[in-house]
Design an enzyme around this catalytic site. Structure first.
Site, PDB file in Angstrom:
ATOM      1  N   ASP A  55      55.723  87.856  49.860  1.00  0.00           N
ATOM      2  CA  ASP A  55      54.402  88.789  49.013  1.00  0.00           C
ATOM      3  C   ASP A  55      53.674  88.220  48.812  1.00  0.00           C
ATOM      4  O   ASP A  55      54.336  87.120  48.370  1.00  0.00           O
ATOM      5  CB  ASP A  55      55.458  89.887  48.372  1.00  0.00           C
ATOM      6  CG  ASP A  55      54.259  90.203  47.652  1.00  0.00           C
ATOM      7  OD1 ASP A  55      53.207  90.859  47.973  1.00  0.00           O
ATOM      8  OD2 ASP A  55      54.852  91.438  46.754  1.00  0.00           O
ATOM      9  N   HIS A 244      41.578  58.922  40.862  1.00  0.00           N
ATOM     10  CA  HIS A 244      41.085  58.568  41.891  1.00  0.00           C
ATOM     11  C   HIS A 244      41.108  58.183  43.031  1.00  0.00           C
ATOM     12  O   HIS A 244      42.468  58.181  42.966  1.00  0.00           O
ATOM     13  CB  HIS A 244      40.517  56.764  41.266  1.00  0.00           C
ATOM     14  CG  HIS A 244      39.805  56.820  40.066  1.00  0.00           C
ATOM     15  ND1 HIS A 244      39.383  55.413  39.236  1.00  0.00           N
ATOM     16  CD2 HIS A 244      39.058  57.971  38.805  1.00  0.00           C
ATOM     17  CE1 HIS A 244      39.546  55.767  37.610  1.00  0.00           C
ATOM     18  NE2 HIS A 244      38.914  56.674  37.829  1.00  0.00           N
ATOM     19  N   ARG A 315      31.925  50.286  37.944  1.00  0.00           N
ATOM     20  CA  ARG A 315      32.881  51.070  37.725  1.00  0.00           C
ATOM     21  C   ARG A 315      32.350  52.920  36.501  1.00  0.00           C
ATOM     22  O   ARG A 315      32.717  53.250  35.803  1.00  0.00           O
ATOM     23  CB  ARG A 315      34.522  50.844  36.892  1.00  0.00           C
ATOM     24  CG  ARG A 315      35.723  50.203  37.665  1.00  0.00           C
ATOM     25  CD  ARG A 315      36.770  49.888  36.540  1.00  0.00           C
ATOM     26  NE  ARG A 315      37.099  48.624  37.417  1.00  0.00           N
ATOM     27  CZ  ARG A 315      38.082  48.840  38.477  1.00  0.00           C
ATOM     28  NH1 ARG A 315      38.246  50.404  38.223  1.00  0.00           N
ATOM     29  NH2 ARG A 315      38.951  47.772  38.909  1.00  0.00           N
ATOM     30  N   GLU A 332      35.473  54.840  46.634  1.00  0.00           N
ATOM     31  CA  GLU A 332      36.843  54.786  46.009  1.00  0.00           C
ATOM     32  C   GLU A 332      35.577  56.441  45.016  1.00  0.00           C
ATOM     33  O   GLU A 332      35.109  56.102  44.406  1.00  0.00           O
ATOM     34  CB  GLU A 332      37.106  53.873  45.114  1.00  0.00           C
ATOM     35  CG  GLU A 332      37.870  54.737  43.580  1.00  0.00           C
ATOM     36  CD  GLU A 332      38.261  53.485  42.150  1.00  0.00           C
ATOM     37  OE1 GLU A 332      38.952  53.820  41.167  1.00  0.00           O
ATOM     38  OE2 GLU A 332      38.173  52.905  42.608  1.00  0.00           O
TER      39      GLU A 332
END
Length: 442
Positions: A55, A244, A315, A332
């Site tokens: 379902d 990340h 970063r 990244e």
């Protein structure tokens, strides 16, 4: 891994399997499963060939009640036993694709959505590889029932300050039993926060792995009397949990993001792919950081990305280029968090990157300074924009991005937006303790 029905049945008999879980996820990436007892060989052949009806109207983001029947078909390559289950129970798991009763792929299946995006690479002979880094907190409760971190340790701390060493040892052993190639584990920056990194792989296998990873960690730690949360920002004043995503395109054994003749070692394809990610990052935010709580993490000061820029090793930027080169060259993307549906997140990032390649979108020059130190005026002068600061902003950006919506398909896009509208409405009418403390005296 098993790749044919006879082999699958033999492996289940050899491992004394008594129950088979047929697993899939809803639009939010929440695992669902149907457990069936291991029947006769003929019954199992029918299950693998024909699938099982269920379902779909009771599953978030699937179908309405008047069109409820859907079909689960196991992907044989995803066979796994479940090491956290008691040995005597003999439970195995297959991840399933979802079809209509007519045998067509269901357009609301997140896994099929990723497979559809990956199909666009096949004609070129490309593969899309992703290595995610899902962080998590091990949590406990105090005398009043409030959730608290399991320890007070910090980044790379060791025992006895780091109280997660035994957890991570058990987790790594069981994850390896599940077929994970674990690259390392350690305590993260915030109290109670941990990370276990596993090796990158092709996007579909990795998305399957993220779902299995989260489910396994929750089950294993629960058996040890504690809890794990993948909530992006469970505690005020400390770093939140990200996921990340390291990604690259390959053609055979060749990494298309690598070009040793360029000074920075990046190919033009890598730059265009980043250009697409940066252009579409406001809309991507709704998919890769999909909860109200996600935007408590995406604020300056806690190592989370908020600025739409890229940098080599930087970063403070949304996209970082790790130092590895050659086959290890990758980008990244740092805004995803572990609350996302990995199938939709990977599909959306791929669609954004492919748009960058198609239209040769220039990401500009790398940003090689701490963006957190810039004023709003300086950000404007350098043309650095800011990611959405709330789910409301993110889903409005998603509404306006035809590339990402088309990439996810009409069904998924509409159901996803319905879910985000409901979540935001539920959140905005709440009254929190902070508001009472600040405003009760007015």
């Amino acid at each position: 891994m098993v790749d044919e029905i006879g082999n699958a049945i033999k492996v289940m008999h050899d491992e004394n399997i008594k129950f088979v879980r047929l697993q899939f996820v809803d639009i939010n990436g929440i695992p669902k499963s149907i457990s069936v007892p291991l029947g006769s060989d003929e019954d199992m052949e029918d299950l693998f060939n024909d699938g099982m009806l269920f379902d779909g109207s009771s599953v978030d983001g699937f179908v309405e009640i008047h069109e409820s029947d859907l079909l689960l078909k196991p992907d044989l390559s995803t066979f796994s036993s479940l090491p956290w289950r008691p040995d005597e129970s003999g439970v195995s798991r297959f991840i399933c694709d979802i079809y209509t009763p007519e045998g067509k792929p269901f357009k609301g299946d997140p896994r099929s959505t990723l497979k559809s995006s990956l199909e666009k690479l096949k004609d070129k002979g490309y593969s899309y590889n992703i290595g995610p880094e899902p962080e998590f907190f091990i949590i406990d409760q105090d005398e009043d029932g409030n959730y608290i971190p399991h320890d007070d340790a910090g980044y790379f701390d060791v025992d006895p300050t780091d109280k997660g060493t035994n957890f991570r040892r058990k987790l790594v052993i069981d994850l390896e039993d599940l077929g994970f190639e674990v690259e390392g584990s350690h305590h993260e920056v915030a109290p109670g926060q941990n990370e276990i990194a596993f090796k990158f792989d092709k996007a579909l296998k990795t998305a399957d792995a993220v779902i299995t990873f989260k489910q396994a960690i929750k089950a294993i730690v629960d058996n040890m009397g504690y809890k794990v949360t993948f909530m992006p920002k469970p505690f005020f004043g400390v770093n939140g949990s990200g996921m990340h995503c390291h990604q690259s395109l390959f053609k055979g054994d060749k990494n298309l993001f690598s070009d040793e003749n360029n000074e920075n070692g990046l190919s033009q394809e890598a730059l265009y792919f980043m250009g697409g990610l940066l252009k579409h990052s406001p809309a991507l935010s709704a998919v890769v950081a999909p909860t109200v709580n996600s935007y408590k993490r995406l604020v300056p000061g806690y190592e989370a990305p908020v600025y739409m820029a890229y940098g080599l090793k930087n970063r403070s930027a949304l996209i970082r280029i790790p130092a590895a080169r050659g086959k290890g060259t990758r980008i990244e993307y740092r805004s995803p968090d572990p609350s996302c549906n990995p199938y939709l997140a990977f599909a959306a990032m791929l669609e954004a990157g492919l748009d960058g390649l198609k239209h040769k979108i220039d990401p500009g020059e790398p940003t090689e300074f701490n963006i957190y130190n810039l004023s709003d005026e300086e950000l404007g002068e350098k043309g650095i924009n800011v990611l959405p600061a709330s789910l409301w902003e993110a889903y409005h950006a998603f509404e306006e991005d035809d590339v990402i919506k088309k990439g996810l398909g009409q069904h998924i896009s509409e159901k996803f937006l319905e879910s985000k509208y409901a979540e935001w409405d539920e959140y905005r009418i709440q009254v929190f303790g902070y508001e009472q403390k600040k405003y009760i005296g007015l």
